[in-house]
Design an enzyme around this catalytic site. Sequence first.
Site, PDB file in Angstrom:
ATOM      1  N   ILE A  88      -3.697   2.122   0.433  1.00 32.42           N
ATOM      2  CA  ILE A  88      -4.536   1.985  -0.709  1.00 32.42           C
ATOM      3  C   ILE A  88      -3.315   1.202  -1.639  1.00 32.42           C
ATOM      4  O   ILE A  88      -2.547   1.686  -1.952  1.00 32.42           O
ATOM      5  CB  ILE A  88      -5.363   3.461  -1.794  1.00 32.42           C
ATOM      6  CG1 ILE A  88      -6.254   3.735  -0.998  1.00 32.42           C
ATOM      7  CG2 ILE A  88      -5.128   2.265  -2.766  1.00 32.42           C
ATOM      8  CD1 ILE A  88      -6.670   5.161  -1.761  1.00 32.42           C
ATOM      9  N   THR A 134       0.642  -1.413   0.019  1.00 33.74           N
ATOM     10  CA  THR A 134      -0.116  -0.036   0.019  1.00 33.74           C
ATOM     11  C   THR A 134       0.886   1.407  -0.451  1.00 33.74           C
ATOM     12  O   THR A 134       2.105   1.051   0.173  1.00 33.74           O
ATOM     13  CB  THR A 134      -0.831  -0.317   1.159  1.00 33.74           C
ATOM     14  OG1 THR A 134      -0.317   0.234   2.436  1.00 33.74           O
ATOM     15  CG2 THR A 134      -2.048  -1.410   1.156  1.00 33.74           C
ATOM     16  N   ASP A 135      -0.203   2.266  -0.321  1.00 29.39           N
ATOM     17  CA  ASP A 135       0.400   3.569  -0.177  1.00 29.39           C
ATOM     18  C   ASP A 135      -0.046   4.238   1.079  1.00 29.39           C
ATOM     19  O   ASP A 135       0.190   2.849   1.491  1.00 29.39           O
ATOM     20  CB  ASP A 135       0.662   4.949  -1.462  1.00 29.39           C
ATOM     21  CG  ASP A 135      -1.368   5.431  -1.268  1.00 29.39           C
ATOM     22  OD1 ASP A 135      -1.551   4.587  -0.432  1.00 29.39           O
ATOM     23  OD2 ASP A 135      -1.654   5.474  -2.427  1.00 29.39           O
ATOM     24  N   ALA A 136       0.639   5.622   1.034  1.00 33.90           N
ATOM     25  CA  ALA A 136       0.680   5.960   2.513  1.00 33.90           C
ATOM     26  C   ALA A 136      -0.883   6.539   2.541  1.00 33.90           C
ATOM     27  O   ALA A 136      -0.828   6.107   4.051  1.00 33.90           O
ATOM     28  CB  ALA A 136       1.046   7.714   2.419  1.00 33.90           C
ATOM     29  N   GLY A 137      -1.879   6.658   1.993  1.00 36.27           N
ATOM     30  CA  GLY A 137      -3.200   5.984   2.273  1.00 36.27           C
ATOM     31  C   GLY A 137      -3.948   5.255   2.108  1.00 36.27           C
ATOM     32  O   GLY A 137      -5.180   4.792   3.112  1.00 36.27           O
TER      33      GLY A 137
END
Length: 176
Positions: A24, A19-22
């Site tokens: 997602i 995932t990314d920082a969000g």
Amino acid sequence: MSPSPGEFRWPVRVYWEDTDAGGIVFYANYLKFFERSRTEWLRTLGVEQQRLRDSTGGMFVVAETSIRYLRPARLDDELIVTARLLEMGYASLIIGQQALLKSEQPPRADSADRPGREGLPAAGSDPSGASVVHEAASAGATLLCEGRIRIGWVDARSMRPARLPEAIVSRLRTPT
């Protein structure tokens, strides 16, 4: 979503590293999920890539990708990643792939205010105008991402295209 004829299905869990920082799934990681599914599909057909390279001197390489992102996958989601042969040429294969959100997961409390989750209008449509997301959801899974991947067969030393070995061609032509 019921499997298409000849469709292979591989389970994937979304981890922090995906995932990314969000929270997602980072868009490029769908390509990794697709790679794992293709590799396991070939393994079920008796095509072990390292052994094949050792015995034939050839290997598969990704030559082209076309990906559509329809909805996001998030941390801890359970996915099913599919692979099925669409076309076979003399030196390449085109594989159709999808990443689907497993339907038996309970909806999250915050799903109504997150774009791309159940309860919101379906995104994406096929050329006929029908919603592919809605079709997947109504069949028991939610389509998140789909793609067409062309893998080419090359001589491992020169990296030049070569004819697919007959052992692979015959396994792919034999119904599973």
